[in-house]
Design a protein around this motif. Structure first.
Motif, PDB file in Angstrom:
ATOM      1  N   ALA A  22       0.844  -1.233   0.014  1.00  0.00           N
ATOM      2  CA  ALA A  22       0.046  -0.043  -0.085  1.00  0.00           C
ATOM      3  C   ALA A  22       0.957   1.310  -0.043  1.00  0.00           C
ATOM      4  O   ALA A  22       0.501   2.342   0.445  1.00  0.00           O
ATOM      5  N   GLU A  23       2.041   1.054  -0.802  1.00  0.00           N
ATOM      6  CA  GLU A  23       2.833   2.305  -0.550  1.00  0.00           C
ATOM      7  C   GLU A  23       2.230   3.585  -1.288  1.00  0.00           C
ATOM      8  O   GLU A  23       2.668   4.719  -1.033  1.00  0.00           O
ATOM      9  N   ALA A  24       1.145   3.443  -2.010  1.00  0.00           N
ATOM     10  CA  ALA A  24       0.402   4.571  -2.454  1.00  0.00           C
ATOM     11  C   ALA A  24      -0.030   5.485  -1.347  1.00  0.00           C
ATOM     12  O   ALA A  24      -0.617   6.499  -1.612  1.00  0.00           O
ATOM     13  N   LEU A  25      -0.355   4.848  -0.282  1.00  0.00           N
ATOM     14  CA  LEU A  25      -1.098   5.722   0.637  1.00  0.00           C
ATOM     15  C   LEU A  25      -0.038   6.238   1.514  1.00  0.00           C
ATOM     16  O   LEU A  25      -0.290   6.959   2.579  1.00  0.00           O
ATOM     17  N   THR A  26       1.452   6.090   1.451  1.00  0.00           N
ATOM     18  CA  THR A  26       2.296   6.758   2.221  1.00  0.00           C
ATOM     19  C   THR A  26       3.431   7.171   1.440  1.00  0.00           C
ATOM     20  O   THR A  26       3.568   6.891   0.327  1.00  0.00           O
ATOM     21  N   GLY A  27       4.239   8.116   2.033  1.00  0.00           N
ATOM     22  CA  GLY A  27       5.170   8.446   1.341  1.00  0.00           C
ATOM     23  C   GLY A  27       6.038   9.811   2.006  1.00  0.00           C
ATOM     24  O   GLY A  27       5.485  10.482   2.829  1.00  0.00           O
ATOM     25  N   VAL A  96      -6.789   7.634  -2.873  1.00  0.00           N
ATOM     26  CA  VAL A  96      -7.583   6.803  -3.767  1.00  0.00           C
ATOM     27  C   VAL A  96      -6.859   6.870  -5.146  1.00  0.00           C
ATOM     28  O   VAL A  96      -6.785   5.971  -5.838  1.00  0.00           O
ATOM     29  N   THR A  97      -6.637   8.268  -5.674  1.00  0.00           N
ATOM     30  CA  THR A  97      -6.059   8.344  -7.086  1.00  0.00           C
ATOM     31  C   THR A  97      -4.533   7.735  -6.817  1.00  0.00           C
ATOM     32  O   THR A  97      -4.414   6.772  -7.644  1.00  0.00           O
ATOM     33  N   ALA A  98      -3.828   7.784  -5.676  1.00  0.00           N
ATOM     34  CA  ALA A  98      -2.457   7.286  -5.705  1.00  0.00           C
ATOM     35  C   ALA A  98      -2.700   6.041  -5.680  1.00  0.00           C
ATOM     36  O   ALA A  98      -1.802   4.997  -6.137  1.00  0.00           O
ATOM     37  N   LEU A  99      -3.717   5.177  -4.939  1.00  0.00           N
ATOM     38  CA  LEU A  99      -3.781   3.841  -4.921  1.00  0.00           C
ATOM     39  C   LEU A  99      -4.119   3.051  -6.216  1.00  0.00           C
ATOM     40  O   LEU A  99      -3.677   2.040  -6.526  1.00  0.00           O
ATOM     41  N   VAL A 100      -4.970   3.766  -7.101  1.00  0.00           N
ATOM     42  CA  VAL A 100      -5.317   3.161  -8.397  1.00  0.00           C
ATOM     43  C   VAL A 100      -3.921   3.428  -9.361  1.00  0.00           C
ATOM     44  O   VAL A 100      -3.800   2.646 -10.136  1.00  0.00           O
ATOM     45  N   GLY A 104      -3.734  -0.089  -9.871  1.00  0.00           N
ATOM     46  CA  GLY A 104      -4.748  -0.362 -10.951  1.00  0.00           C
ATOM     47  C   GLY A 104      -6.066  -0.663 -10.548  1.00  0.00           C
ATOM     48  O   GLY A 104      -6.613   0.155  -9.677  1.00  0.00           O
ATOM     49  N   TYR A 105      -6.617  -1.684 -11.068  1.00  0.00           N
ATOM     50  CA  TYR A 105      -8.131  -1.910 -10.983  1.00  0.00           C
ATOM     51  C   TYR A 105      -8.440  -2.181  -9.448  1.00  0.00           C
ATOM     52  O   TYR A 105      -9.558  -1.865  -8.886  1.00  0.00           O
ATOM     53  N   ASP A 106      -7.294  -2.841  -8.774  1.00  0.00           N
ATOM     54  CA  ASP A 106      -7.520  -3.339  -7.320  1.00  0.00           C
ATOM     55  C   ASP A 106      -7.663  -2.030  -6.706  1.00  0.00           C
ATOM     56  O   ASP A 106      -8.644  -2.124  -5.371  1.00  0.00           O
ATOM     57  N   GLY A 107      -7.254  -1.045  -7.026  1.00  0.00           N
ATOM     58  CA  GLY A 107      -7.332   0.255  -6.131  1.00  0.00           C
ATOM     59  C   GLY A 107      -8.863   0.866  -6.114  1.00  0.00           C
ATOM     60  O   GLY A 107      -9.466   1.141  -5.000  1.00  0.00           O
ATOM     61  N   MET A 108      -9.518   0.538  -7.375  1.00  0.00           N
ATOM     62  CA  MET A 108     -10.917   0.866  -7.342  1.00  0.00           C
ATOM     63  C   MET A 108     -11.753   0.104  -6.672  1.00  0.00           C
ATOM     64  O   MET A 108     -12.807   0.607  -5.985  1.00  0.00           O
TER      65      MET A 108
END
Length: 548
Positions: A22-27, A96-100, A104-108
């Motif tokens: 879930a790196e898209a959620l942190t940084g 959510v934009t970062a997660l997608v 990709g599809y999983d993020g949505m």
């Protein structure tokens, strides 16, 4: 390392944040250059929202109904927009934009999972809550149960939820504003805290509502505009967008396949329980149903909110894939190592700049700030109402407090809550507090929902059962989260967690239901008999609005 957590309204995001994928959620928080246009736009919104507060104060917040429920005069459409504004956050938009972008599809798939909670509200909660209550969800439970114990535990639950949620929101707000505007963290936290204090103290629910409505309109408008601009790059062909994203993403066609984020079925099931029942137990969402005139408008509110949030999250899917296609590899937005400048949370902001230059970037940054104010204002209003109405006027004063004194206590509570939120936001700046969002949903699902549901649907519920079940739900959720990997291992660094799952709802919710039912069945007291005898009267009023 200082980290920013996308602390949106979805417990799903919290669960994913605790996992390596879930790196898209942190940084890392890389402070951005000061954006003069964004600051001008956000100052304009601040001034406009303060103008709304002055207008609301002049219209009057002297009666309890005006202060708590905006006079009960909102339409279902207006209230639906306000619910949507209360439920979506800046961190959700960016996260959510970062997660997608990353998955990709999983993020949505997981981003829209929380919507299953709204049918629960629509079919089980909205109508009885509006017909039986006045200002808070405790009004429903106290209709046939003893007021003092029920309102005491409901007030405590609400304040716990509000304070935990505000910690998450204040830390998230400080980090996001630091990212978006280049302002110091402490300035951002203090600014958000002072503004939410002003909205609630002087404008009450009316000012809070219009801040939320304005935010909802701005957020959807910005998202629609960005989606249209993205699709225009690909001849308004969604397939063309997907093909371009697949061509540049490191995972290739795998970004269109599900199944990569939540692989543990127990965790997934526990997440689902938290989302379904937790949404129907959030006090700041439930409080909104008292701002409309009747149960029909309450149902309309849920439908409007559901439609808005569905459209919003669907468009985030476009934004995420648009970011993959347009931002990935662009030297203006990636560093020498190919990483997104500022962390993946910034991908939606970079996308706005790519699509519309500094103007769109400034607008989207200002909208993100507006969403922060809307969410924290709703939370503060719910906490102040619990303190003023449930704990002071009903539990302590036994209904004998004057409206003037009740409102004064409520306003004082809003000030105290705001000060505490600012202090905790500053204290937890460098702490991993992502687990708090999941804890909020778990408490709402475990401590609030069983009492709300059984109060309306089960004749056998007694005061003793409701109090014990709610208390056990609260304590079990707190205990299990403390012993979970998110806190025990990640936050405290104490090694392997005694409780192996991050989300406790699958265990704490059934435990709360079981405790409520067993204690109620064993209750032979005079109060218990009276509670059962009053069920029929409550049932009729709950479903017709006609008091027997």
């Amino acid at each position: 390392m200082t980290r920013v957590y996308c602390l949106g309204t979805s417990a799903m995001l919290w669960l994913l944040a605790s996992r390596a994928n879930a790196e898209a959620l942190t940084g890392a928080v890389v402070k951005q250059a000061t954006n003069p246009l964004a600051i001008v736009m956000f100052l304009f919104f601040v001034l406009a929202s303060l103008g709304v507060t002055v207008w609301a104060a002049r219209r009057g917040t002297r009666t309890a109904k005006d202060f708590y429920a905006a006079g009960g005069g909102l339409s279902g459409f207006q209230n639906g927009l306000a619910i949507a504004g209360d439920y979506t956050s800046a961190a959700t938009f960016l996260g959510v934009t970062a997660l997608v972008f990353g998955a990709g599809y999983d993020g949505m798939i997981y981003a829209i999972g929380f919507l299953v909670g709204f049918p629960m509200i629509l079919f089980l909660v909205a109508e009885p809550l509006r017909n039986l209550g006045r200002y808070t969800f405790a009004d429903l439970a106290a209709y046939r149960l003893s007021e003092s114990p029920i309102r005491t535990i409901a007030g405590i639950n609400t304040l716990v939820i509000v304070l935990f949620y505000l910690i998450a929101q204040m830390v998230g707000a400080g980090k996001l504003i630091e990212l978006l505007f280049g302002l110091p963290y402490w300035v951002a936290v203090v600014l958000v805290g002072v503004l939410m204090m002003l909205y609630v103290t002087f404008g009450g629910m009316l000012a809070t509502t219009w801040v939320q409505i304005t935010k909802a309109i701005l957020l959807l408008s910005g998202t629609v505009l960005m989606s249209v601009l993205i699709l225009s790059h690909f001849g308004f062909s969604v397939n063309g967008l997907f093909a371009a994203a697949i061509a540049v993403h490191p995972k290739g066609a795998a970004i269109m396949a599900p199944g990569g984020l939540v692989k543990d079925p127990i965790s997934a099931l526990s997440l689902g329980v938290a989302l379904i029942f937790g949404t129907a137990g959030l006090p700041h969402i439930l409080m909104r149903f008292f701002t409309v005139s009747d149960a029909q408008q309450a149902r309309v509110s849920v439908l409007v909110a559901t439609c808005f949030i569905t459209v919003f999250y669907s468009l985030l899917f476009i934004l995420g894939f648009g970011a993959i296609a347009l931002v990935s590899g662009d030297p203006d937005y990636v560093d020498a190592a190919g990483k997104i400048i500022g962390g993946t949370n910034m991908v939606a902001i970079h996308l706005a700049h790519k699509l519309g230059g500094s103007v769109l970037l400034g607008f989207i940054s200002a909208v993100a700030f507006a969403t922060i104010l809307a969410v924290v204002s709703g939370l503060t209003m719910a906490g102040a109402a619990a303190a003023g109405h449930d704990l002071y006027a009903r539990a302590w004063k036994k209904g004998r407090a004057s409206e003037g004194s009740e409102i004064r206590v409520c306003k004082a509570s809003a000030i105290v809550i705001s000060i505490v939120a600012i202090s905790l936001g500053l204290l937890f700046e460098n702490q991993n507090i992502a687990f708090l969002v999941g804890l909020v949903f778990a408490i709402a699902a475990s401590a609030n929902f069983p009492v709300i549901f059984l109060s309306v649907k089960w004749r056998g519920l007694t005061t003793r059962g409701a109090f014990c079940g709610s208390l056990i739900g609260l304590l079990s959720a707190l205990t299990l989260v403390f012993f979970s990997p998110a806190v025990w291992t990640t936050t405290l660094g104490l090694g392997n967690a005694p409780f192996p799952y991050d989300n406790p709802a699958l265990f704490s919710v059934p435990l709360a239901f079981l405790a409520t039912i067993l204690v109620s069945l064993s209750d032979r007291s005079r109060s218990g008999v009276r509670s059962k005898d009053l069920f029929q009267s409550q049932y009729v009023t709950a479903h017709t609005g006609i008091a027997e």
